[in-house]
Design a protein around this motif. Structure first.
Motif, PDB file in Angstrom:
ATOM      1  N   THR A 116      -1.132  59.648  22.281  1.00 59.05           N
ATOM      2  CA  THR A 116      -1.736  59.005  23.299  1.00 59.05           C
ATOM      3  C   THR A 116      -0.747  58.469  24.355  1.00 59.05           C
ATOM      4  O   THR A 116       0.626  58.178  24.034  1.00 59.05           O
ATOM      5  CB  THR A 116      -2.630  57.781  22.716  1.00 59.05           C
ATOM      6  OG1 THR A 116      -1.684  56.773  22.002  1.00 59.05           O
ATOM      7  CG2 THR A 116      -3.687  58.012  21.803  1.00 59.05           C
ATOM      8  N   ALA A 117      -0.972  58.254  25.489  1.00 61.63           N
ATOM      9  CA  ALA A 117      -0.166  57.964  26.586  1.00 61.63           C
ATOM     10  C   ALA A 117       0.404  56.447  26.037  1.00 61.63           C
ATOM     11  O   ALA A 117      -0.252  55.631  25.727  1.00 61.63           O
ATOM     12  CB  ALA A 117      -0.707  57.775  28.055  1.00 61.63           C
ATOM     13  N   GLY A 118       1.854  56.238  26.479  1.00 60.28           N
ATOM     14  CA  GLY A 118       2.359  54.896  25.995  1.00 60.28           C
ATOM     15  C   GLY A 118       3.062  55.013  24.839  1.00 60.28           C
ATOM     16  O   GLY A 118       3.850  53.974  24.278  1.00 60.28           O
ATOM     17  N   GLN A 119       3.303  56.260  24.074  1.00 59.57           N
ATOM     18  CA  GLN A 119       3.862  56.462  23.064  1.00 59.57           C
ATOM     19  C   GLN A 119       5.314  57.214  22.872  1.00 59.57           C
ATOM     20  O   GLN A 119       5.435  58.044  24.014  1.00 59.57           O
ATOM     21  CB  GLN A 119       3.411  57.112  21.693  1.00 59.57           C
ATOM     22  CG  GLN A 119       2.092  56.341  21.303  1.00 59.57           C
ATOM     23  CD  GLN A 119       1.454  56.963  20.038  1.00 59.57           C
ATOM     24  OE1 GLN A 119       1.872  56.904  18.989  1.00 59.57           O
ATOM     25  NE2 GLN A 119       0.294  57.755  20.388  1.00 59.57           N
ATOM     26  N   TYR A 132      11.210  61.478  23.641  1.00 58.88           N
ATOM     27  CA  TYR A 132      10.156  62.029  24.588  1.00 58.88           C
ATOM     28  C   TYR A 132       8.999  61.251  24.658  1.00 58.88           C
ATOM     29  O   TYR A 132       8.640  60.595  23.690  1.00 58.88           O
ATOM     30  CB  TYR A 132       9.616  63.434  23.798  1.00 58.88           C
ATOM     31  CG  TYR A 132       8.744  64.113  24.842  1.00 58.88           C
ATOM     32  CD1 TYR A 132       8.884  64.586  25.759  1.00 58.88           C
ATOM     33  CD2 TYR A 132       7.525  64.055  23.938  1.00 58.88           C
ATOM     34  CE1 TYR A 132       7.726  65.160  26.664  1.00 58.88           C
ATOM     35  CE2 TYR A 132       6.369  64.831  24.831  1.00 58.88           C
ATOM     36  CZ  TYR A 132       6.324  65.326  26.022  1.00 58.88           C
ATOM     37  OH  TYR A 132       5.481  65.855  26.691  1.00 58.88           O
ATOM     38  N   ARG A 133       8.697  60.891  25.823  1.00 60.66           N
ATOM     39  CA  ARG A 133       7.508  60.309  26.147  1.00 60.66           C
ATOM     40  C   ARG A 133       6.194  60.958  26.184  1.00 60.66           C
ATOM     41  O   ARG A 133       6.263  61.926  26.944  1.00 60.66           O
ATOM     42  CB  ARG A 133       7.571  59.501  27.444  1.00 60.66           C
ATOM     43  CG  ARG A 133       6.328  58.678  27.874  1.00 60.66           C
ATOM     44  CD  ARG A 133       6.730  57.592  29.130  1.00 60.66           C
ATOM     45  NE  ARG A 133       7.664  56.620  28.609  1.00 60.66           N
ATOM     46  CZ  ARG A 133       7.177  55.204  28.110  1.00 60.66           C
ATOM     47  NH1 ARG A 133       5.718  55.278  28.002  1.00 60.66           N
ATOM     48  NH2 ARG A 133       7.852  54.424  27.860  1.00 60.66           N
ATOM     49  N   CYS A 134       5.436  60.653  25.527  1.00 56.97           N
ATOM     50  CA  CYS A 134       4.247  61.739  25.203  1.00 56.97           C
ATOM     51  C   CYS A 134       3.056  61.484  26.360  1.00 56.97           C
ATOM     52  O   CYS A 134       3.280  60.452  26.899  1.00 56.97           O
ATOM     53  CB  CYS A 134       3.486  61.366  23.747  1.00 56.97           C
ATOM     54  SG  CYS A 134       4.554  61.530  22.266  1.00 56.97           S
ATOM     55  N   VAL A 174       7.641  54.726  18.584  1.00 54.13           N
ATOM     56  CA  VAL A 174       7.466  53.530  19.152  1.00 54.13           C
ATOM     57  C   VAL A 174       6.361  53.489  20.324  1.00 54.13           C
ATOM     58  O   VAL A 174       5.953  54.659  20.520  1.00 54.13           O
ATOM     59  CB  VAL A 174       8.591  52.650  19.812  1.00 54.13           C
ATOM     60  CG1 VAL A 174       9.712  52.534  18.634  1.00 54.13           C
ATOM     61  CG2 VAL A 174       9.187  53.440  20.806  1.00 54.13           C
ATOM     62  N   SER A 175       5.891  52.240  20.646  1.00 52.67           N
ATOM     63  CA  SER A 175       4.934  52.340  21.749  1.00 52.67           C
ATOM     64  C   SER A 175       4.959  51.258  22.759  1.00 52.67           C
ATOM     65  O   SER A 175       5.546  50.209  22.339  1.00 52.67           O
ATOM     66  CB  SER A 175       3.348  52.413  21.222  1.00 52.67           C
ATOM     67  OG  SER A 175       3.111  51.222  20.551  1.00 52.67           O
ATOM     68  N   ASP A 176       4.568  51.190  24.021  1.00 52.13           N
ATOM     69  CA  ASP A 176       4.599  50.371  25.000  1.00 52.13           C
ATOM     70  C   ASP A 176       3.735  48.918  24.664  1.00 52.13           C
ATOM     71  O   ASP A 176       2.636  49.347  24.208  1.00 52.13           O
ATOM     72  CB  ASP A 176       4.292  50.681  26.365  1.00 52.13           C
ATOM     73  CG  ASP A 176       5.186  52.055  26.785  1.00 52.13           C
ATOM     74  OD1 ASP A 176       6.279  52.340  26.141  1.00 52.13           O
ATOM     75  OD2 ASP A 176       4.812  52.566  27.809  1.00 52.13           O
ATOM     76  N   SER A 177       4.120  48.072  25.028  1.00 52.32           N
ATOM     77  CA  SER A 177       3.405  46.724  25.191  1.00 52.32           C
ATOM     78  C   SER A 177       3.370  46.235  26.429  1.00 52.32           C
ATOM     79  O   SER A 177       4.059  46.488  27.286  1.00 52.32           O
ATOM     80  CB  SER A 177       4.166  45.632  24.256  1.00 52.32           C
ATOM     81  OG  SER A 177       4.344  45.984  22.956  1.00 52.32           O
ATOM     82  N   PHE A 178       2.039  45.664  26.552  1.00 50.21           N
ATOM     83  CA  PHE A 178       1.805  44.920  27.832  1.00 50.21           C
ATOM     84  C   PHE A 178       2.228  43.431  27.890  1.00 50.21           C
ATOM     85  O   PHE A 178       1.363  42.749  27.098  1.00 50.21           O
ATOM     86  CB  PHE A 178       0.508  45.142  28.453  1.00 50.21           C
ATOM     87  CG  PHE A 178       0.342  46.634  28.754  1.00 50.21           C
ATOM     88  CD1 PHE A 178       0.621  47.087  30.126  1.00 50.21           C
ATOM     89  CD2 PHE A 178       0.318  47.642  27.636  1.00 50.21           C
ATOM     90  CE1 PHE A 178       0.467  48.600  30.320  1.00 50.21           C
ATOM     91  CE2 PHE A 178      -0.013  48.869  27.903  1.00 50.21           C
ATOM     92  CZ  PHE A 178      -0.007  49.603  29.387  1.00 50.21           C
ATOM     93  N   GLU A 262       3.469  43.186  33.170  1.00 49.67           N
ATOM     94  CA  GLU A 262       4.326  44.140  33.039  1.00 49.67           C
ATOM     95  C   GLU A 262       4.367  45.150  31.786  1.00 49.67           C
ATOM     96  O   GLU A 262       3.905  44.589  30.666  1.00 49.67           O
ATOM     97  CB  GLU A 262       5.874  43.711  32.840  1.00 49.67           C
ATOM     98  CG  GLU A 262       7.092  44.664  32.922  1.00 49.67           C
ATOM     99  CD  GLU A 262       8.356  44.059  33.084  1.00 49.67           C
ATOM    100  OE1 GLU A 262       9.575  44.611  32.876  1.00 49.67           O
ATOM    101  OE2 GLU A 262       8.469  42.863  33.183  1.00 49.67           O
ATOM    102  N   GLN A 263       4.435  46.478  31.808  1.00 47.43           N
ATOM    103  CA  GLN A 263       4.575  47.429  30.731  1.00 47.43           C
ATOM    104  C   GLN A 263       6.094  47.573  30.172  1.00 47.43           C
ATOM    105  O   GLN A 263       6.837  48.013  30.744  1.00 47.43           O
ATOM    106  CB  GLN A 263       3.894  48.668  31.092  1.00 47.43           C
ATOM    107  CG  GLN A 263       3.961  49.736  30.010  1.00 47.43           C
ATOM    108  CD  GLN A 263       2.882  51.062  30.405  1.00 47.43           C
ATOM    109  OE1 GLN A 263       2.382  51.045  31.634  1.00 47.43           O
ATOM    110  NE2 GLN A 263       3.098  52.165  29.623  1.00 47.43           N
ATOM    111  N   VAL A 264       6.193  47.138  28.781  1.00 46.89           N
ATOM    112  CA  VAL A 264       7.485  46.976  28.290  1.00 46.89           C
ATOM    113  C   VAL A 264       7.548  48.235  27.139  1.00 46.89           C
ATOM    114  O   VAL A 264       6.894  48.148  26.298  1.00 46.89           O
ATOM    115  CB  VAL A 264       7.685  45.581  27.610  1.00 46.89           C
ATOM    116  CG1 VAL A 264       9.098  45.524  27.114  1.00 46.89           C
ATOM    117  CG2 VAL A 264       7.409  44.699  28.700  1.00 46.89           C
ATOM    118  N   PRO A 265       8.622  48.979  27.418  1.00 51.60           N
ATOM    119  CA  PRO A 265       8.786  50.126  26.176  1.00 51.60           C
ATOM    120  C   PRO A 265       9.273  49.318  24.866  1.00 51.60           C
ATOM    121  O   PRO A 265       9.930  48.490  25.000  1.00 51.60           O
ATOM    122  CB  PRO A 265       9.791  50.997  26.702  1.00 51.60           C
ATOM    123  CG  PRO A 265      10.357  50.350  27.805  1.00 51.60           C
ATOM    124  CD  PRO A 265       9.630  49.136  28.176  1.00 51.60           C
TER     125      PRO A 265
END
Length: 305
Positions: A116-119, A132-134, A174-178, A262-265
């Motif tokens: 999924t986007a954001g991983q 690699y950002r999926c 890992v995934s992004d957090s907001f 903010e989107q945080v990796p």
């Protein structure tokens, strides 16, 4: 940030749950039977339709002709005040769910799942990290191919990556957090207008709205929490009685935050160990997560208050 539509939908959810037993938001709004025993002169259960925005005369006429009640929730123009923000650290509003996994069996890394986007999927080879950002919907084989193309000499077979050279391998997902930080607060007045086919039905519905909203302690929204809705005033209007429309308007004020989002990796690799090898997501004090970063931020800010 919180938008006026978020507050409108929060009002609609509370009223819908109290009056019809369903707080679901539908677009276009759906007429549902009331669950409070309100009937028309024929003893039939009155249906209620709740919408946000502003009333449209054709929609009002359709509802009145069908014997339904229309409730419209919308902001009042020019009734906004801006306040100073509360001093608070960033909060995590949501985190992208992790749908992929990795398994390391030197010298092979196996990748599983659907992206999924954001991983972000990463492999550490000795002291070098590759990530690699999926893209949403990618298969494990596609992700494996994308990662292997970055690693010198790596070979890929379906969802498995073979890395020659006898290096110590680590891998992770890992995934992004907001995160959300309050930058201001607003106070906005909202109108809740009832349009009913008879004054008796209007008054019966109206008597239920104030007690319902006075029990709301806050609206919990995706990007913040409001204060409790504050009752302002109410009035009825029979000017359109000849057209078979009986109106009641309640005004409520809501204080809510304006947030910067903010989107945080996530953190894949924390650094090198004493042997010069990459360390994964784990730190001597535990996993390096956005929560830990925020805790550090809070501790520092407390020192200067």
């Amino acid at each position: 940030m919180i938008d006026l539509s978020d507050i409108e939908n929060a009002f609609i959810a509370s009223l819908g749950e109290a009056l019809t037993g369903s707080g679901m938001i539908a677009n276009p709004p759906v007429a549902r039977p009331n669950t409070r025993g309100i009937t028309n002169t024929k003893g039939q259960t009155v249906e209620i339709r709740i919408k946000r925005g502003f009333p449209v005369s054709d929609a009002i006429n359709d509802d009145m002709t069908a014997g339904r009640v229309l409730i419209v929730v919308g902001p009042e123009s020019g009734m906004t005040r801006i306040l100073k923000p509360l001093r608070s650290p960033p909060i995590i509003t949501r985190t992208v769910p992790i749908t992929m996994s990795v398994q390391v069996t030197d010298p092979t890394v196996m990748i599983n799942g659907i992206a999924t986007a954001g991983q972000v999927v990463g492999i550490g080879v000795g002291s070098t990290g590759y990530a690699y950002r999926c893209v949403g919907g990618e298969t494990a084989s596609v992700v494996a191919q994308s990662l292997a193309s970055q690693i010198n000499g790596a070979q890929v077979s379906m969802n498995q990556i073979y890395v020659p050279g006898g290096h110590k391998l680590i891998a992770g997902v890992v995934s992004d957090s907001f995160t959300s930080v309050e930058v201001a607060r607003q106070v906005q007045a909202f109108r809740i207008a009832i349009y009913a086919p008879t004054p008796a039905i209007r008054d019966a519905i109206g008597r239920l709205i104030s007690p319902t909203l006075m029990q709301v302690r806050r609206f919990e929204l995706e990007y913040g929490v409001t204060n409790a809705p504050k009752y302002l005033n109410v009035w009825t209007d029979d000017a359109t009685a000849k057209a078979g429309v009986f109106k009641r308007v309640e005004r409520w004020g809501v204080e809510y935050p304006t947030n910067a989002v903010e989107q945080v990796p996530g953190v894949l690799f924390a650094g090198l160990n004493s042997s010069g090898k990459l360390v994964g997501q784990f730190h001597p004090d535990g996993p390096i997560t956005i929560e830990r970063i925020i805790n550090v931020w809070t501790g520092c800010s407390n020192r200067f208050r």
